[in-house]
Structures are given as structure tokens and as C-alpha cells.
Design an enzyme around this catalytic site. Structure first.
Site, short mmCIF file in Angstrom:
data_model
loop_
_atom_site.label_atom_id
_atom_site.label_comp_id
_atom_site.label_asym_id
_atom_site.label_seq_id
_atom_site.Cartn_x
_atom_site.Cartn_y
_atom_site.Cartn_z
CG ASP A 183 38.01 34.27 46.65
OD1 ASP A 183 38.21 33.30 45.89
OD2 ASP A 183 38.64 35.33 46.55
CD GLU A 230 41.81 34.44 41.76
OE1 GLU A 230 42.68 34.89 41.00
OE2 GLU A 230 40.64 34.87 41.78
CD GLU A 231 38.15 37.26 42.20
OE1 GLU A 231 38.83 38.22 41.80
OE2 GLU A 231 37.51 36.51 41.44
CG HIS A 253 35.33 40.24 38.02
ND1 HIS A 253 36.36 40.86 38.70
CD2 HIS A 253 35.59 38.91 38.11
CE1 HIS A 253 37.20 39.95 39.16
NE2 HIS A 253 36.75 38.76 38.80
#
Length: 392
Positions: A82, A140-141, A365
Site C-alpha cells: 500500500d 500496512e499503513e 513519508h
């Protein structure tokens, strides 16, 4: 010893494919629980390989099973897929085509590397003892996390060992990082509303100033870290968001805070909420305010198994030498790979992806985050060689 002498597969040609797959995935990112096209791309690519049994454990995840020619253990290898809600600013030729969505954490690289490993391992099916399950994991996020959903769908049933990897922007290409034991923290957190009584900024005595109270709450929360926790233990409270007020001369009725709370589990994690609420309650009551606290538990800490970590480390040492190994300190970041490790022992290792000469220096990020394509060959090679070692 590199296992590629046992197969006719051209490693460098596969690496070129892996890079191309990563670029495609980077151009077409999808958010957590929305990986419809990504999972279909993976499913279609896996369908081109031989000797696989492919299933869809959840709506946007994929699992492929490679059953060896001889019986043996069952190994799971995981990659996440993702992306994040970030507007990309890299200027890459293969930059995201989806506005406001970006692979800013390297999951495109993880998926591409595992696809490359699958392609190689399927060509060596006659030499494999046991079974390898390839987990292409969604979400996962975002809590509750795709790993938990896949485990609940039964992907770990019968698995003996599980491994995974993450590219790291603070680690140079060619370096592989390992942590023995507690490796990544539990990303818990809370939302807090402090209810005061608003009024004119020129007459604070007629109000219960929610902003001033919020400031004291934030300051006092740090006393938990500095004065209530053993200095040798790892614990973090970070207030990352504060919302309140509309004008400089108006004291608002309420202020809202959001924070993350990081620890490596155990008694420290169990008592964190109690300690945090005690501070909030004391400060707000002292100033005549009230509060609403919503405390959220995130992923469990990632804790690696010593024996399995050593096996993978030895595999890397045989491939790339002693200088490639970094024994690293634990990180306070979180990872839902812990859901797999809660079922069976395993390890999680770091693949260096930083290259200052190429300007690949931005952290995870960040809107300019990138992965050096030269790092991908390491992930593929390690997955393949470690698989044979672990299945022994």
C-alpha cells in the site's frame, strides 16, 4: 554460498524486471484497503510463473504457495503493497499518476523484490524441500492493518518460520541491517478533547482557557517520559496535532489533541494509558476543565527471533561479506509485520536504499522520498538464498 549456480535463471535480467515492476507500481499507487489494481497486477504477474498455487486471502491481498519437490518446513515471506496519502514531489519519470497518493515508504520496492524472488524460486522448485508461501499484504499503513486480516484468513496455518524486509532511507545501499529481539515499537496513540469555557481574550479570568490547559497537558505528558519511566527503557509520547481557536482575541471552548505513544510492549505499554490519563485528569481538574480521551492500541511490537535472525544474517554474510552487515539499534517506528511474528518465530531485516550521490536522501513519508534501484537486487538475492537456508 549463492544458490544461483544451481539454476539457469539470469539474475541480472530478473533484476531489470524487478526495477521495471517497481517503477510501474510507483506510478500507480493505491491507499490502504484500496489496492484493487495493485493486487490484480501482482496476481497476473504471479500467474505467469510456474508451480504456484495462487489465492486471494482478502479482497486486496494475494498469497502464492510454492510446494517443493520434497517434504519439509513451511516458510512465509511477506511484502506489503500500500501507498500513502502524500502528493509526490520527486520529479521522477515514473512519479505517481494518482494525485495525492504516493509510494513514500518503499512498499513498491518490497513488492517488486518479492516478485523477483518468486520468479527465481519457482524455477528451482525441484530443489526445494518444503513449502514457501509468499504473502503480498495490503494495508500496512492503516489500522487495523492488513497483516492481521491475512492471519485471520488463515495464511499462517502450518507455517514454521516467517521473514520480511524493509528498505531504509537512512541506511546506505549495500548495507543490510539486523536487530536481535525487540526491533520496532507498538504505535499506540490517543485523541483528546479538553473542554473549557470560552470567552474574550481580553478577559481570561471569565473563561476556562482550553488552550492554556492544553499547553500544560502537553508539557506534563513529557514528565512521564523523563520522570516516570526508567531512562534505560524506550518510551515516546509525541503530540503531533493540536486544533483549537479561530481568532487571536477569542479563547475557544475546547481544544483537540492527537498523539502517538511508542513502546516495546510489556508492563510499560500496559500502564501507559493509566499514566497518561492520570496527568490529563489532574491538569484539567486543577483548572476547572473536563476531558474526553479516546485511547487506541496499534500494532504489537516487532520482536525478532535470535536463531532465525542469525541464519538470515549468515546468508547475507556469505553473499556480500562482513562489511555488508549492520547490527542496528531498535527503532520506535511501528510495523504490522508483528501480526505474523505473533503466530510463528521469524525475523525482519533492513535493506539500505540511501544514495547521497544520487540525491536519494529523503526520509520515509516525505514527498521527495525515493529508493535507489540498486538496492532491489539485494532484497531479491537475500530472499532466495535465505529461503534455502531456512528450509534446511
Amino acid at each position: 554460498m549463492n544458490v544461483f549456480h544451481q539454476t539457469k535463471v539470469n539474475f541480472q535480467e530478473i533484476v531489470k524486471e524487478v526495477i521495471a515492476w517497481r517503477h510501474y507500481l510507483h506510478q500507480h499507487p493505491e491507499l490502504s484497503f484500496q489496492e484493487v489494481n495493485t493486487s490484480q497486477f501482482i496476481y497476473d504477474k504471479l500467474s505467469e510463473f510456474e508451480n504456484l498455487k495462487i489465492t486471494r486471502p482478502t479482497k486486496t491481498s494475494v498469497m502464492a504457495r510454492l510446494i517443493g519437490a520434497q517434504p519439509g518446513k513451511v516458510l512465509g515471506i511477506r511484502a506489503d503493497m500500500d501507498a500513502l496519502p502524500i502528493q509526490e514531489q520527486t520529479g521522477l519519470d515514473f512519479a505517481s499518476e494518482n494525485p495525492g497518493v504516493m509510494h513514500a515508504c518503499g512498499h513498491d520496492a518490497h513488492t517488486a523484490m518479492l516478485l523477483g524472488a518468486v520468479k527465481i524460486l519457482t524455477s528451482m522448485q525441484d530443489q526445494i524441500k518444503g513449502e514457501i508461501r509468499f504473502f503480498f499484504q495490503h494495508a500496512e499503513e492503516l489500522l487495523p492493518g492488513g497483516a492481521k486480516e491475512m492471519v485471520e484468513a488463515g495464511v499462517m496455518e502450518g507455517v514454521d518460520v516467517v521473514i520480511g524486509a524493509h528498505v531504509m532511507s537512512d541506511t546506505p545501499v549495500g548495507k543490510i541491517g539486523f536487530v536481535y529481539g525487540p526491533m520496532m515499537a507498538s504505535p499506540d496513540g490517543f485523541n483528546l478533547k479538553i473542554q473549557g469555557f470560552g470567552g474574550h481574550g481580553a478577559s481570561p479570568h471569565q473563561t476556562v482557557d482550553s488552550i492554556a490547559i492544553a499547553a500544560q497537558v502537553i508539557t506534563n505528558l513529557q514528565h512521564i517520559v523523563s520522570r516516570n519511566i526508567d531512562p534505560l527503557e524506550s518510551f515516546v509520547i509525541t503530540v503531533g496535532k493540536i486544533t483549537g481557536g479561530e481568532a487571536s482575541n477569542v479563547i475557544p471552548d475546547s481544544v483537540e489533541l492527537s498523539a502517538t505513544v511508542r513502546s516495546f510492549g510489556g508492563d510499560l505499554r500496559a500502564k501507559a494509558k493509566e499514566r497518561i490519563e492520570r496527568v490529563i485528569k489532574g491538569v484539567t481538574e486543577a483548572h476547572g476543565a473536563t476531558y474526553e480521551l479516546d485511547y487506541m492500541y496499534g500494532y504489537d511490537p516487532v520482536v525478532t527471533d535470535h536463531e532465525i535472525t542469525k541464519i538470515v544474517e549468515d546468508s547475507v554474510r556469505e553473499l556480500y561479506g562482513d562489511d555488508s552487515i549492520l547490527i542496528q539499534a531498535p527503532r520506535m517506528g511501528g510495523e504490522d509485520f508483528s501480526a505474523f511474528l505473533n503466530e510463528k518465530p521469524g525475523t525482519f531485516f533492513m535493506i539500505g536504499s540511501r544514495n547521497e550521490e544520487k540525491g536519494i536522501i529523503y526520509p520515509h513519508h516525505h514527498p521527495k522520498f525515493d529508493v535507489d534501484d540498486d538496492a532491489l537486487q539485494y532484497g531479491v538475492n537475500i530472499f532466495v538464498n535465505a529461503a534455502f537456508k531456512l528450509l534446511k
